[in-house]
Motif scaffolding. Structure first.
Motif, PDB file in Angstrom:
ATOM      1  N   THR A 300      33.130  30.339  52.043  1.00 42.63           N
ATOM      2  CA  THR A 300      32.920  29.350  50.985  1.00 42.63           C
ATOM      3  C   THR A 300      31.777  29.761  50.071  1.00 42.63           C
ATOM      4  O   THR A 300      31.869  29.652  48.837  1.00 42.63           O
ATOM      5  CB  THR A 300      32.623  27.970  51.596  1.00 42.63           C
ATOM      6  N   LEU A 301      30.693  30.232  50.655  1.00 40.68           N
ATOM      7  CA  LEU A 301      29.536  30.652  49.866  1.00 40.68           C
ATOM      8  C   LEU A 301      29.902  31.820  48.953  1.00 40.68           C
ATOM      9  O   LEU A 301      29.541  31.834  47.764  1.00 40.68           O
ATOM     10  CB  LEU A 301      28.390  31.047  50.799  1.00 40.68           C
ATOM     11  N   ALA A 302      30.624  32.778  49.492  1.00 39.86           N
ATOM     12  CA  ALA A 302      31.047  33.927  48.682  1.00 39.86           C
ATOM     13  C   ALA A 302      31.990  33.480  47.562  1.00 39.86           C
ATOM     14  O   ALA A 302      31.879  33.952  46.416  1.00 39.86           O
ATOM     15  CB  ALA A 302      31.718  34.968  49.567  1.00 39.86           C
ATOM     16  N   ASP A 303      32.919  32.572  47.871  1.00 37.68           N
ATOM     17  CA  ASP A 303      33.837  32.062  46.848  1.00 37.68           C
ATOM     18  C   ASP A 303      33.062  31.356  45.734  1.00 37.68           C
ATOM     19  O   ASP A 303      33.397  31.505  44.540  1.00 37.68           O
ATOM     20  CB  ASP A 303      34.831  31.074  47.470  1.00 37.68           C
ATOM     21  N   ALA A 304      32.032  30.617  46.104  1.00 39.75           N
ATOM     22  CA  ALA A 304      31.234  29.877  45.115  1.00 39.75           C
ATOM     23  C   ALA A 304      30.484  30.836  44.196  1.00 39.75           C
ATOM     24  O   ALA A 304      30.418  30.625  42.977  1.00 39.75           O
ATOM     25  CB  ALA A 304      30.262  28.946  45.810  1.00 39.75           C
ATOM     26  N   VAL A 305      29.900  31.868  44.785  1.00 41.04           N
ATOM     27  CA  VAL A 305      29.173  32.850  43.977  1.00 41.04           C
ATOM     28  C   VAL A 305      30.144  33.580  43.044  1.00 41.04           C
ATOM     29  O   VAL A 305      29.852  33.790  41.847  1.00 41.04           O
ATOM     30  CB  VAL A 305      28.414  33.855  44.854  1.00 41.04           C
ATOM     31  N   GLU A 306      31.296  33.949  43.561  1.00 42.09           N
ATOM     32  CA  GLU A 306      32.296  34.614  42.731  1.00 42.09           C
ATOM     33  C   GLU A 306      32.777  33.711  41.603  1.00 42.09           C
ATOM     34  O   GLU A 306      33.055  34.180  40.491  1.00 42.09           O
ATOM     35  CB  GLU A 306      33.470  35.065  43.601  1.00 42.09           C
TER      36      GLU A 306
END
Length: 310
Positions: A300-306
């Motif tokens: 989720t964190l990676a998706d948000a940053v992307e």
């Protein structure tokens, strides 16, 4: 000859008693010998940590029901019974499970039961984004990988001191478990390496993710609900919305299962995109819950940053 016969008979009686001694020992075993340690835990992540550390050499006992919300938990009679039947208790000890000490007091073993402070060797940080500017220790060290590994080793060390016969196994299991957590972190470190984090700005509905953010060089601009379960006032909500707009926050992390409803008016007022993170509290205790929840959080964190790269 009579004297020799006398001593021979005494020697025979002594030998007979020595032969019976093992039978006496077997019939009356030392209660401490071979006893399985019963390790109590206060939070879901600690259940996972301890289960992986002890393997099949000890029993893990959750102090409160799995579906309970640990933030505002009120002790129940069954908790006291469980507290009376454990040999040691693993606690967060920095603000997330104060109710555990009430349970121990009611059980009459507050000053007798060994306590393992999971955070004894963790570098603590204050709650980020608190509108009041107060420096309050953030107790959510278990929503991370680095601090989680430190806690795993601290727990293994403490259990080894209480159970020396299994200390080597506990250390080995802790190293293996920590290795899996490190591998999980490394996988996402690689994914984050190709992203521009310099302009990432986020807000959260709960101050539970600072340790996780810190691992990847991310920071929280605003916390909508600094105290869990205490809804923000209209003034605090207005201030948060204003902060989000001024800081160019594009992402709001809501707490899965608890605060998605609180995120909706913020989303409507600011246009931020809402992502859900797990606080690692659920409806079951299991050895794999921490790894499963942390993988979801990192995804989720990676998706948000992307999302913010677009």
């Amino acid at each position: 000859m009579n004297i020799f016969a006398h001593y021979r008979k005494r020697l025979q009686r002594c030998l007979a008693l020595l032969m019976l001694l093992p039978l006496v020992v077997l019939a009356n075993p030392d209660p401490a010998t071979g006893k399985r340690l019963k390790v109590g835990v206060t939070l879901h992540p600690y259940y996972s940590f301890v289960a992986n550390i002890v393997g099949d050499r000890a029993d893990v006992v959750a102090l409160i029901p799995p579906e309970a919300n640990p933030h505002n938990y009120q002790p129940q009679p069954d908790d006291i019974t469980r507290a009376m039947n454990i040999d040691v208790l693993v606690v967060n000890g920095i603000g997330h499970d104060e109710w555990a000490f009430e349970i121990l007091k009611a059980a009459g073993n507050r000053d007798k039961l060994p306590i393992i402070q999971a955070n004894a060797s963790v570098a603590l940080i204050p709650i980020g984004g608190d509108q009041d500017g107060a420096k309050i220790v953030n107790p959510h060290t278990f929503v991370s990988t680095t601090a989680a590994i430190q806690q795993v080793f601290e727990i293994a060390r403490g259990l080894g001191e209480l159970d020396p016969a299994n200390a080597s196994a506990y250390r080995h299991n802790a190293l293996t478990y920590a290795g899996r957590i490190r591998a999980l972190r490394a996988q996402f470190m690689t994914r984050f390496a190709g992203l521009d984090l310099s302009k990432f700005r986020c807000a959260t509905t709960h101050a539970g993710y600072d340790y996780l953010m810190q691992e990847f060089g991310l920071f929280v601009s605003a916390v909508i609900e600094p105290r869990h379960g205490v809804a923000p006032t209209a003034r605090q909500l207005a201030t948060t919305i204003d902060t989000i707009k001024k800081a160019n926050v594009r992402v709001l992390f809501a707490e899965k299962n608890f605060s998605m409803g609180l995120a909706k008016p913020i989303e409507d007022a600011t246009g931020v995109k809402v992502f859900a993170l797990s606080h690692i509290t659920g409806e079951r205790y299991s050895a794999d819950e921490f790894e499963t929840a942390m993988r979801e959080n990192l995804e989720t964190l990676a998706d948000a940053v992307e999302y913010t790269q677009k």
